[in-house]
Enzyme design. Structure first.
Site, PDB file in Angstrom:
ATOM      1  CB  VAL A   1      -1.153   0.080   1.066  1.00  0.00           C
ATOM      2  CG1 VAL A   1      -1.930   1.597   1.237  1.00  0.00           C
ATOM      3  CG2 VAL A   1      -2.030  -1.082   0.941  1.00  0.00           C
TER       4      VAL A   1
ATOM      5  CG  ASP B   1      -8.412  -1.030   4.943  1.00  0.00           C
ATOM      6  OD1 ASP B   1      -9.399  -0.846   4.241  1.00  0.00           O
ATOM      7  OD2 ASP B   1      -8.423  -2.109   5.674  1.00  0.00           O
TER       8      ASP B   1
ATOM      9  N   PRO C   1      11.155   0.371   9.380  1.00  0.00           N
ATOM     10  CG  PRO C   1      10.883  -0.582  11.165  1.00  0.00           C
ATOM     11  CD  PRO C   1      10.326   0.185  10.214  1.00  0.00           C
TER      12      PRO C   1
ATOM     13  N   GLY D   1      11.087  -4.014   7.060  1.00  0.00           N
ATOM     14  CA  GLY D   1       9.621  -3.659   6.382  1.00  0.00           C
ATOM     15  C   GLY D   1       9.424  -3.151   5.031  1.00  0.00           C
TER      16      GLY D   1
END
Length: 247
Positions: free
Chosen positions: A33, A116, A53, A56
């Site tokens: 996303v 979201d 990080p 990620g």
């Protein structure tokens, strides 16, 4: 009481073309996303910082970082990351952290989009069709992003293949017209004349319009006329206007 005025339909969003060129946009998160959000704001020439990080980052976000398309802060979000920021986009799988970031943005009056979580969004990302300078956005106001994508594709399929190039050429002509008639008082006349050009020339003719054609066409602006494409092409190189050629 009935009227001829547009009916008000509440519950919508104010859809705008938000100019974020050189604005500082903070993206929190580095997954799929976040990658999509990054593309959106980079296409609008924003200056993007990604806080996430290193572990990620997905492949696409890592590519943006490695190619210095975005700045990267290799850690989790900290409140100080909001200093000097113009917009915040969060895309992390942590609802509590996302809500906290939104509250901080609200306090600092920074517009934010929490992925979201429609209630915690100052604005939404719609499904966008892009063809050169032409952009068409479809929004479901957070109700059905996938459906917006389907509608956008259907709209795009109905557009002429050369519409983007036609828009580009019209933009060039408009800039030249502003140099020919820069006075603010000329605004309404400029708009009306440009409207005539767009209505009377076909998309193929607009696409084929060269800079020489534009210079010739602009000679008809003063009398408020719009010659045909063929008339412009048949004029002598000196472009002397010798009578009306209304279509």
């Amino acid at each position: 009481m009935k009227s001829n005025y547009p009916e008000i339909q509440g519950g919508g969003s104010l859809i705008l073309a938000w100019q974020v060129r050189n604005k500082k946009v903070l993206v929190v998160g580095g997954g799929e996303v976040a990658a999509g959000r990054i593309v959106n704001v980079l296409n609008a020439d924003a200056k993007v910082t990604v806080v996430c990080p290193h572990s990620g980052l997905n492949d696409e976000v890592f590519f943006r970082v490695a190619n210095k398309q975005v700045e990267h802060v290799d850690r989790k979000f900290q409140p100080s990351d909001l200093d000097g920021v113009d917009m915040v986009l969060t895309a992390v799988d942590d609802p509590e952290a996302s809500s906290q970031i939104y509250k901080l943005c609200h306090e600092k009056r920074i517009p934010a989009n929490i992925a979201d979580v429609p209630p915690e969004c100052d604005f939404y990302f719609g499904s966008v069709h892009r063809d050169g300078p032409l952009q068409i956005m479809v929004s479901t106001n957070g109700n059905g992003p996938k459906l917006a994508n389907i509608v956008r594709r259907q709209i795009a399929d109905t557009l002429p293949h050369n519409i983007g190039l036609a828009v580009q050429r019209v933009g060039m002509l408009r800039k030249k017209l502003r140099k020919v008639a820069p006075n603010i008082a000329e605004g309404p006349k400029r708009m009306q004349w440009m409207s005539k050009v767009c209505e009377q020339w076909t998309l193929d003719e607009l696409c084929d319009m060269t800079e020489e054609d534009m210079e010739m066409l602009l000679e008809y602006y003063s009398p408020g006329l719009v010659p045909s494409f063929e008339t412009v092409r048949l004029q002598e190189p000196d472009g002397a206007y010798d009578g009306p050629f209304l279509i």
